[in-house]
Design a protein around this motif. Structure first.
Motif, mmCIF file in Angstrom:
data_model
loop_
_atom_site.group_PDB
_atom_site.id
_atom_site.type_symbol
_atom_site.label_atom_id
_atom_site.label_comp_id
_atom_site.label_asym_id
_atom_site.label_seq_id
_atom_site.Cartn_x
_atom_site.Cartn_y
_atom_site.Cartn_z
ATOM 1 N N UNK A 105 0.856 -1.176 0.000
ATOM 2 C CA UNK A 105 0.000 0.000 0.000
ATOM 3 C C UNK A 105 0.895 1.229 0.000
ATOM 4 N N UNK A 106 0.457 2.244 -0.721
ATOM 5 C CA UNK A 106 1.244 3.463 -0.850
ATOM 6 C C UNK A 106 0.472 4.660 -0.310
ATOM 7 N N UNK A 107 1.218 5.632 0.156
ATOM 8 C CA UNK A 107 0.629 6.914 0.535
ATOM 9 C C UNK A 107 1.466 7.998 -0.136
ATOM 10 N N UNK A 108 0.916 8.574 -1.184
ATOM 11 C CA UNK A 108 1.576 9.673 -1.874
ATOM 12 C C UNK A 108 1.209 10.966 -1.165
ATOM 13 N N UNK A 109 2.204 11.672 -0.684
ATOM 14 C CA UNK A 109 1.976 12.882 0.092
ATOM 15 C C UNK A 109 2.562 14.070 -0.666
ATOM 16 N N UNK A 110 1.706 14.969 -1.066
ATOM 17 C CA UNK A 110 2.111 16.172 -1.795
ATOM 18 C C UNK A 110 1.810 17.418 -0.970
ATOM 19 N N UNK A 111 2.415 18.515 -1.365
ATOM 20 C CA UNK A 111 2.180 19.797 -0.691
ATOM 21 C C UNK A 111 2.331 19.652 0.819
ATOM 22 N N UNK A 112 3.400 19.023 1.221
ATOM 23 C CA UNK A 112 3.595 18.741 2.635
ATOM 24 C C UNK A 112 3.769 20.012 3.448
ATOM 25 N N UNK A 113 3.270 19.952 4.670
ATOM 26 C CA UNK A 113 3.322 21.081 5.593
ATOM 27 C C UNK A 113 4.083 20.669 6.852
ATOM 28 N N UNK A 114 4.645 21.625 7.578
ATOM 29 C CA UNK A 114 5.335 21.263 8.827
ATOM 30 C C UNK A 114 4.442 20.478 9.783
ATOM 31 N N UNK A 115 3.155 20.734 9.785
ATOM 32 C CA UNK A 115 2.256 20.021 10.682
ATOM 33 C C UNK A 115 2.019 18.569 10.257
ATOM 34 N N UNK A 116 2.555 18.172 9.112
ATOM 35 C CA UNK A 116 2.497 16.765 8.715
ATOM 36 C C UNK A 116 3.627 15.952 9.347
ATOM 37 N N UNK A 117 4.532 16.619 10.018
ATOM 38 C CA UNK A 117 5.638 15.932 10.676
ATOM 39 C C UNK A 117 5.118 14.965 11.721
ATOM 40 N N UNK A 118 5.514 13.702 11.597
ATOM 41 C CA UNK A 118 5.030 12.659 12.498
ATOM 42 C C UNK A 118 5.686 11.339 12.128
ATOM 43 N N UNK A 119 5.454 10.349 12.966
ATOM 44 C CA UNK A 119 5.752 8.971 12.599
ATOM 45 C C UNK A 119 4.494 8.413 11.946
ATOM 46 N N UNK A 120 4.664 7.853 10.765
ATOM 47 C CA UNK A 120 3.534 7.319 10.011
ATOM 48 C C UNK A 120 3.514 5.800 10.112
ATOM 49 N N UNK A 121 2.351 5.279 10.441
ATOM 50 C CA UNK A 121 2.157 3.846 10.621
ATOM 51 C C UNK A 121 1.115 3.331 9.624
ATOM 52 N N UNK A 122 1.361 2.139 9.117
ATOM 53 C CA UNK A 122 0.300 1.468 8.371
ATOM 54 C C UNK A 122 -0.261 0.357 9.253
ATOM 55 N N UNK A 123 -1.481 -0.011 8.949
ATOM 56 C CA UNK A 123 -2.172 -1.015 9.746
ATOM 57 C C UNK A 123 -3.152 -1.773 8.864
ATOM 58 N N UNK A 124 -3.477 -2.984 9.309
ATOM 59 C CA UNK A 124 -4.480 -3.757 8.595
ATOM 60 C C UNK A 124 -5.359 -4.494 9.597
ATOM 61 N N UNK A 125 -6.409 -5.077 9.087
ATOM 62 C CA UNK A 125 -7.418 -5.688 9.939
ATOM 63 C C UNK A 125 -7.560 -7.171 9.641
ATOM 64 N N UNK A 126 -8.134 -7.896 10.598
ATOM 65 C CA UNK A 126 -8.484 -9.306 10.365
ATOM 66 C C UNK A 126 -9.853 -9.420 9.706
ATOM 67 N N UNK A 127 -10.607 -8.333 9.720
ATOM 68 C CA UNK A 127 -11.983 -8.338 9.235
ATOM 69 C C UNK A 127 -12.006 -8.254 7.709
ATOM 70 N N UNK A 128 -12.354 -9.345 7.068
ATOM 71 C CA UNK A 128 -12.355 -9.382 5.601
ATOM 72 C C UNK A 128 -13.492 -8.541 5.021
ATOM 73 N N UNK A 129 -14.480 -8.174 5.855
ATOM 74 C CA UNK A 129 -15.625 -7.416 5.363
ATOM 75 C C UNK A 129 -15.478 -5.912 5.563
#
Length: 126
Positions: free
Chosen positions: A79-103
């Motif tokens: 999975x990708x996250x394309x981030x454009x026009x970044x701002x200082x307030x976007x500064x953070x640790x970015x995490x991806x996550x997924x679920x067990x719920x197939x629905x």
């Protein structure tokens, strides 16, 4: 068990772009809905974006709508996250996550996600 590995973070100037990747491995739930969250220093983890199992449905936080784009390549279990026009307030640790719920289609609720990556740092300088 599902393993998620984020990459693509770094230091960028305001107005710049970065593309984060999240590679999934392990059980088939790596093909379920995925989410991106972020946590800035001293703040709670917050929702950024979510993409459905099929990739047809996406959901964004208001703070990133129009600037970030989530997508997935099921063949690569990534999975990708394309981030454009970044701002200082976007500064953070970015995490991806997924679920067990197939629905589950998309969700902004941290509690809907069962597996998390270790995170990748994004720093936006002004």
């Amino acid at each position: 068990q599902v393993q998620l590995t984020e990459s693509g973070g770094g230091l960028v100037q305001a107005g710049g772009s970065l593309r984060l990747s999240c590679a999934a491995s392990g059980r088939t739930s790596s093909s379920n809905a995925m989410g991106w969250f972020r946590q800035a220093p001293g703040k709670e983890r917050e929702f950024v974006s979510s993409v459905s199992r099929s990739g047809d449905y996406t959901y964004y936080a208001d703070s990133v709508k129009g600037r970030f784009t989530v997508s997935r390549d099921s063949a690569k279990s990534t999975v990708y996250l394309q981030m454009n026009s970044l701002k200082p307030e976007d500064t953070a640790v970015y995490y991806c996550a997924t679920t067990r719920d197939v629905y589950m289609r998309v969700s902004a609720n941290l509690r809907d996600y069962n597996y998390w990556g270790q995170g990748t740092h994004v720093t936006v300088s002004s």
